[in-house]
Design an enzyme around this catalytic site. Structure first.
Site, PDB file in Angstrom:
ATOM      1  CG  ASP A   1       3.851   1.504   9.161  1.00  0.00           C
ATOM      2  OD1 ASP A   1       4.314   2.036   8.128  1.00  0.00           O
ATOM      3  OD2 ASP A   1       2.668   1.108   9.248  1.00  0.00           O
TER       4      ASP A   1
ATOM      5  CE  LYS B   1       1.846   7.089   3.860  1.00  0.00           C
ATOM      6  NZ  LYS B   1       2.774   5.994   4.130  1.00  0.00           N
TER       7      LYS B   1
ATOM      8  N   PRO C   1      11.569   5.255   8.702  1.00  0.00           N
ATOM      9  CG  PRO C   1      13.389   5.396   7.263  1.00  0.00           C
ATOM     10  CD  PRO C   1      12.914   4.712   8.509  1.00  0.00           C
TER      11      PRO C   1
ATOM     12  CB  ILE D   1      10.344   4.813   1.541  1.00  0.00           C
ATOM     13  CG1 ILE D   1      11.120   3.968   2.555  1.00  0.00           C
ATOM     14  CG2 ILE D   1      11.128   4.975   0.255  1.00  0.00           C
ATOM     15  CD1 ILE D   1      11.322   2.519   2.152  1.00  0.00           C
TER      16      ILE D   1
ATOM     17  CG  ASN E   1       4.217  -7.314   5.448  1.00  0.00           C
ATOM     18  OD1 ASN E   1       4.227  -7.833   4.332  1.00  0.00           O
ATOM     19  ND2 ASN E   1       4.911  -6.211   5.722  1.00  0.00           N
TER      20      ASN E   1
ATOM     21  CE  LYS F   1      -2.074   4.561   5.241  1.00  0.00           C
ATOM     22  NZ  LYS F   1      -2.287   3.135   5.144  1.00  0.00           N
TER      23      LYS F   1
HETATM   24  O1  PMT Z   1       2.796  -8.531  -2.316  1.00  0.00           O
HETATM   25  P1  PMT Z   1       1.416  -9.130  -2.543  1.00  0.00           P
HETATM   26  O2  PMT Z   1       1.228 -10.432  -1.774  1.00  0.00           O
HETATM   27  O3  PMT Z   1       1.105  -9.280  -4.009  1.00  0.00           O
HETATM   28  O4  PMT Z   1       0.336  -8.139  -1.926  1.00  0.00           O
HETATM   29  C1  PMT Z   1       0.167  -6.863  -2.453  1.00  0.00           C
HETATM   30  C2  PMT Z   1       0.007  -5.818  -1.331  1.00  0.00           C
HETATM   31  C3  PMT Z   1      -1.275  -6.107  -0.558  1.00  0.00           C
HETATM   32  C4  PMT Z   1       1.207  -5.826  -0.399  1.00  0.00           C
HETATM   33  C5  PMT Z   1      -0.074  -4.413  -2.065  1.00  0.00           C
HETATM   34  O5  PMT Z   1      -1.240  -4.381  -2.842  1.00  0.00           O
HETATM   35  C6  PMT Z   1      -0.133  -3.259  -1.067  1.00  0.00           C
HETATM   36  O6  PMT Z   1      -1.180  -2.855  -0.588  1.00  0.00           O
HETATM   37  N1  PMT Z   1       1.060  -2.668  -0.734  1.00  0.00           N
HETATM   38  C7  PMT Z   1       1.215  -1.576   0.257  1.00  0.00           C
HETATM   39  C8  PMT Z   1       1.097  -2.100   1.652  1.00  0.00           C
HETATM   40  C9  PMT Z   1       1.347  -1.036   2.693  1.00  0.00           C
HETATM   41  O7  PMT Z   1       2.390  -0.993   3.261  1.00  0.00           O
HETATM   42  O8  PMT Z   1       0.383  -0.155   2.863  1.00  0.00           O
HETATM   43  P2  PMT Z   1       0.445   1.073   3.914  1.00  0.00           P
HETATM   44  O9  PMT Z   1      -0.935   1.593   3.854  1.00  0.00           O
HETATM   45  O10 PMT Z   1       0.983   0.600   5.194  1.00  0.00           O
HETATM   46  O11 PMT Z   1       1.460   2.093   3.253  1.00  0.00           O
HETATM   47  C10 PMT Z   1       1.061   3.143   2.399  1.00  0.00           C
HETATM   48  C11 PMT Z   1       2.151   3.465   1.395  1.00  0.00           C
HETATM   49  O12 PMT Z   1       3.305   3.948   2.085  1.00  0.00           O
HETATM   50  C12 PMT Z   1       2.619   2.300   0.582  1.00  0.00           C
HETATM   51  O13 PMT Z   1       2.826   2.756  -0.750  1.00  0.00           O
HETATM   52  C13 PMT Z   1       3.932   1.882   1.231  1.00  0.00           C
HETATM   53  O14 PMT Z   1       4.825   1.296   0.284  1.00  0.00           O
HETATM   54  C14 PMT Z   1       4.452   3.212   1.728  1.00  0.00           C
HETATM   55  N2  PMT Z   1       5.303   3.145   2.936  1.00  0.00           N
HETATM   56  C15 PMT Z   1       4.817   2.690   4.113  1.00  0.00           C
HETATM   57  C16 PMT Z   1       5.599   2.699   5.233  1.00  0.00           C
HETATM   58  C17 PMT Z   1       6.919   3.178   5.152  1.00  0.00           C
HETATM   59  N3  PMT Z   1       7.718   3.193   6.199  1.00  0.00           N
HETATM   60  N4  PMT Z   1       7.394   3.616   3.975  1.00  0.00           N
HETATM   61  C18 PMT Z   1       6.620   3.623   2.881  1.00  0.00           C
HETATM   62  O15 PMT Z   1       7.065   4.016   1.792  1.00  0.00           O
END
Ligand code: PMT
Length: 404
Positions: A277, A340, A303, A305, A208, A336
């Protein structure tokens, strides 16, 4: 042991009537174990004598930068654990607000990486003037701490706001500052940043647009208060912030392994990484050939995390997640935080990804189980500092509540 033991403090005295009260400040700081070096501005010389200050501080008084002076402003700036400007006149406040460096005190203030405390003292009309108020707010934005003046009878005979803060109160707040700083120094932070890369074959992957900037700025901000910051980063093109231990990973599985290895020692976990994901079910050892018009790739779930950290029964840190959403931002973020089991989630709208992914700015909605706070669109470097401050405040609150 006294909390100010081995603390090096520079006291910058500028030209105000309250300058005579600094003798009390020096005495009290020394009683608490600090070493105090005094820098006197030209006009402060008119209000307090060098001789008295030298006797009280036990060290030579520093004045204007003179050629051949063995103590350069850089050495002094590095020596100081804290710089206090008391009394701080309208003039020094204006100079610092503009970055003017035309004497030893202003040079040290520009060069130091340590905290600067401003203790304003002046006539009430001067204090409430628009320019002084504007400059004070600017200094606060620069990260300086203001010990606000008190209301009372002033040397000029007026009654109102502008009296320098009581000297005992100043010393108490300095002690409180070091006390907090010492407490945070040993806090263990773990921050994830950047994208993960899921390999399809030896030359192709899915990923991404995360640049890692937000996570790296968070690590930098955390490293200013703690000496234990671990940054687990996906593939990005960024230098490692000073004093931060960086661990590079490629895939979500690698990130999970490195995180879980160390998670039981962490106080605060911040999941800023954009973790994939899904991963490819079957990695092709050979480069996939273009033999057919269509190919099918199966994905399987990675998974989660942060979810496994949120659900930890033992040694669970304070858990902060990010939510990158394109619709129903708040609703999805709340879903979320529940699923989580997070303490806090920082939601960002990534509909127009060039406005937050990759670029230097972002806006965040901080959502806890019982409250909300918005950080408007601003530089990620500034946002990170505010976020770390907010996280520590709430981490402490949670600890206090669970101990009571
Ligand atoms: O890196 P930059 O260019 O500065 O941009 C910043 C950002 C937009 C990436 C950052 O602000 C951000 O939003 N990061 C989280 C992106 C994300 O994966 O969001 P999510 O809604 O898909 O995930 C939710 C949370 O679960 C996040 O804390 C993620 O780290 C965590 N996660 C998700 C999937 C997974 N398999 N394991 C996880 O731990």
């Amino acid at each position: 042991m006294k909390i100010l033991f081995k603390k090096n403090i520079i006291l910058g005295i500028t030209g105000g009537v309250a300058a005579y009260k600094t003798i009390e400040i020096i005495k009290k700081l020394k009683e608490e174990g600090a070493s105090v070096r005094v820098i006197l501005t030209k006009s402060a010389n008119l209000f307090v004598t060098k001789c008295t200050l030298r006797v009280v501080s036990g060290l030579p008084i520093l004045e204007n930068f003179v050629k051949g002076n063995s103590i350069s402003h850089i050495k002094l700036a590095n020596w100081a654990d804290l710089v206090i400007l008391a009394p701080a006149t309208a003039n020094i406040i204006a100079k610092l607000s503009c970055g003017i460096a035309d004497d030893l005190l202003t040079l040290v203030c520009l060069a130091t990486l340590s905290k600067i405390i401003i203790v304003p003292s002046m006539n009430r009309n001067m204090y409430v003037s628009k320019s002084v108020q504007y400059n004070i707010k600017r200094l606060e934005r620069f990260g300086m701490k203001i010990f606000y003046p008190e209301i009372g009878r002033q040397a000029c005979g007026c009654f109102g706001i502008g009296r320098m803060m009581n000297t005992q109160k100043i010393v108490n707040l300095v002690i409180k500052y070091f006390h907090k700083k010492n407490n945070y120094k040993n806090l263990n932070f773990m921050i994830t940043a950047g994208p993960t890369r899921e390999m399809i074959d030896p030359v192709r992957f899915i990923s991404n647009f995360s640049s890692g900037k937000m996570g790296f700025f968070l690590a930098e901000a955390a490293s200013c208060i703690s000496k234990n910051v671990i940054l687990i980063s996906g593939p990005v093109n960024l230098p490692t912030p000073k004093r931060v231990k960086r661990i590079n990973v490629i895939s979500a599985l690698e990130m999970q392994k490195e995180v879980m290895k160390r998670i039981d020692r962490q106080n605060i976990f911040i999941g800023c990484a954009a973790v994939s994901d899904y991963r490819i079910q079957k990695f092709s050892k050979e480069k996939i050939k273009k033999n057919s018009n269509k190919i099918k790739i199966n994905f399987i779930k990675n998974p989660d995390i942060i979810k496994s950290i949120g659900h930890l029964k033992k040694n669970r840190p304070y858990v902060v997640g990010f939510a990158a959403e394109t619709c129903n931002i708040e609703k999805n973020a709340i879903k979320k935080i529940k699923e989580k089991k997070l303490d806090l989630i920082c939601a960002n709208n990534v509909t127009n990804f060039s406005k937050n992914f990759s670029c230097n700015k972002n806006a965040l909605s901080l959502i806890w189980k019982n409250k909300k706070k918005n950080f408007p669109y601003q530089k990620k470097s500034v946002l990170a500092k505010k976020l770390i401050k907010e996280i520590i405040k709430n981490y402490e609150k949670k600890n206090r509540n669970s101990n009571s």
